[in-house]
Write an enzyme that holds these catalytic residues in place. Structure first.
Site, PDB file in Angstrom:
ATOM      1  N   ASN A   7       3.437  13.595 -35.013  1.00  0.00           N
ATOM      2  CA  ASN A   7       3.819  13.000 -36.296  1.00  0.00           C
ATOM      3  C   ASN A   7       2.668  13.269 -37.264  1.00  0.00           C
ATOM      4  OD1 ASN A   7       4.571  11.463 -38.459  1.00  0.00           O
ATOM      5  ND2 ASN A   7       4.949   9.586 -37.289  1.00  0.00           N
ATOM      6  N   ARG A  91       8.167  14.825 -35.671  1.00  0.00           N
ATOM      7  CA  ARG A  91       8.877  13.896 -36.542  1.00  0.00           C
ATOM      8  C   ARG A  91       8.872  14.491 -37.948  1.00  0.00           C
ATOM      9  NH1 ARG A  91       6.948   9.290 -40.081  1.00  0.00           N
ATOM     10  NH2 ARG A  91       8.893   8.265 -40.642  1.00  0.00           N
ATOM     11  N   HIS A 180      14.137   5.939 -41.665  1.00  0.00           N
ATOM     12  CA  HIS A 180      13.908   5.154 -40.436  1.00  0.00           C
ATOM     13  C   HIS A 180      14.984   5.434 -39.382  1.00  0.00           C
ATOM     14  CE1 HIS A 180      11.682   1.767 -42.854  1.00  0.00           C
ATOM     15  NE2 HIS A 180      10.831   2.671 -42.416  1.00  0.00           N
ATOM     16  N   ARG A 241       6.667  -1.768 -51.897  1.00  0.00           N
ATOM     17  CA  ARG A 241       7.773  -1.192 -52.676  1.00  0.00           C
ATOM     18  C   ARG A 241       8.686  -2.295 -53.199  1.00  0.00           C
ATOM     19  NH1 ARG A 241       9.128   2.518 -47.915  1.00  0.00           N
ATOM     20  NH2 ARG A 241       7.590   4.178 -48.079  1.00  0.00           N
ATOM     21  N   GLU A 386       9.663   5.129 -31.542  1.00  0.00           N
ATOM     22  CA  GLU A 386      10.109   6.367 -32.183  1.00  0.00           C
ATOM     23  C   GLU A 386       9.662   7.601 -31.402  1.00  0.00           C
ATOM     24  OE1 GLU A 386       8.603   4.414 -35.854  1.00  0.00           O
ATOM     25  OE2 GLU A 386      10.130   5.602 -36.859  1.00  0.00           O
TER      26      GLU A 386
END
Ligand code: AMP
Length: 404
Positions: A7, A91, A180, A241, A386
């Site tokens: 990743n 990823r 996600h 955010r 993940e």
């Protein structure tokens, strides 16, 4: 043989090494602070202590090289050499409209990823650097990309289109992609397994609440709707955010204050959300909950806004799914903050969602149920993984490639 997951981000390269035929990692770690002072490798063998090694000045290419050196180290390593790595699963945040399942990276796939860099300018360029580094240092391995957007490729048109002229979708790719996806797919699969039911017929709402937050409606193992959109800015309130905001308010602020697009983007993505609202100088939910408990009305309001958006999204997705079998919580906040789970589900008894307070508060680890015996809907906490999802999908892509 082994599968390496990579990743590659803006300032770090994370890795995990799995045996090709098993789900338990043999080693994992990170090269962090790339491009900053104090770049270092932190690596850990299964069951061992974390070892830290400074790697001053390392870029992504050098980071991959030191990861491979560590994995193959004669004393501390876990493989005899890079020859053992048969595939690398990368990823990749954005696969655009075309890459909707894991792909073996050939020239055409890489060219497409280059062409959609404008859709994910903060992520895809780093992933492409990670891919190039792995191709250079592990040239014999099959390179596979696993996308965060791919799970949401099953969204129907009525869910992914925005209410603007259709040509902006056809010509500019403006639509809801969702993110996600690797995490939502993993926990949806694990939830079905935990409930002892096949994914078919199962209606789930999965809540990934971490630094970024999103909720997904999953039916029959497929994503039906999700709260993030064209970018990860849409939907829930997040650490930094804003989540949903009337686009007219954005235009109004830009005009009134003379904000450039870049300044507005920075405000909405990095200086809003819990960080801006809670007034504790942190976007860490632990700090914000502590401040609220100590009497800060502002922190309390931020927590309520955060939980309220999750609650109303769960309600909306129960409607989209035509009913609900389970709500799943995952990621840093979802797995570790019982108060957030409790408040997000408050007053949802009318949907058949009832928590068991003691189970919810219990600091147990691993997949677990936290609903009351009388709850019609299961409430599950499922730690996300993940890396494992990427390794599984890489394994599958490899098997498909080798099938005659
Ligand atoms: P992630 O992106 O999944 O690594 O999640 C990171 C976020 O999880 C951090 O910003 C923290 O706010 C949150 N987090 C981690 N542990 C806890 C905890 N025990 N209670 C509340 N929030 C937590």
């Amino acid at each position: 043989m082994a599968i390496l997951t990579i990743n590659a981000g803006s300032s770090s390269v994370k890795f995990t090494l799995f045996p090709s035929d098993a789900d338990t990692p043999r080693a994992s770690g990170i090269v962090e602070r790339i491009g900053l002072e104090g770049t270092r490798l932190k690596a850990r063998r299964a069951g061992g202590e974390a070892v830290e090694t400074p790697v001053p000045g390392a870029d992504v290419d050098r980071a991959v090289e030191v990861i491979l050196e560590a994995l193959g180290h004669p004393q501390h390593g876990v493989i005899a050499g890079v020859g053992e790595i048969e595939a690398v699963g990368h990823r990749v945040v954005h696969g655009g409209e075309r890459l909707t399942r894991p792909v073996v990276l050939d020239e055409a796939a890489k060219a497409y990823l280059e062409s959609i860099v404008p859709l994910a300018p903060l992520h895809n360029p780093h992933h492409l650097r990670g891919i190039a580094a792995c191709e250079r240092h592990i040239p014999h391995a099959v390179q596979v990309a696993v996308f965060d957007t791919a799970f949401h490729a099953s969204l129907p048109r009525h869910a992914f289109l925005y209410g603007i002229p259709l040509r902006f979708h056809a010509e500019d790719g403006v639509r809801r992609y969702g993110f996600h996806g690797i995490s939502h797919k993993y926990v949806a699969g694990e939830a079905a397994r935990f409930l002892g039911r096949p994914p078919e017929g199962l209606r789930l709402v999965t809540c990934h609440l971490g630094n970024g937050c999103s909720v997904t409606a999953v039916r029959d193992g497929r994503s039906l709707d999700t709260s993030m959109g064209f970018t990860p800015l849409e939907g829930l309130l997040m650490g930094t955010r804003s989540g949903d905001i009337d686009p007219a308010a954005v235009l109004y602020l830009m005009e009134r204050h003379g904000f450039s697009p870049a300044a507005m983007n920075d405000l909405l993505n990095r200086r809003s959300g819990l960080l801006a609202l809670a007034g504790v100088g942190s976007n860490d939910v632990r700090d914000i909950l502590a401040a609220a408990r100590n009497g800060s009305n502002q922190a309390e309001l931020a927590v309520e806004m955060f939980c309220y958006r999750i609650r109303k999204t769960i309600g909306a997705y129960a409607a989209a799914l035509g009913g609900l079998d389970a709500v799943v919580f995952t990621a840093g906040i979802g797995e570790n903050a019982p108060e957030i789970r409790r408040r997000a589900l408050a007053d949802l008894g009318f949907l058949g969602i009832l928590l068991n307070e003691a189970l919810n508060e219990s600091p147990a680890a691993g997949p677990r149920a936290v609903h009351a015996a009388s709850s019609r809907v299961a409430v599950l906490v499922i730690p996300t993984n993940e890396e494992l999802e990427i390794a599984r999908e890489t394994r599958q892509a490899l098997a498909e490639q080798r099938r005659p």
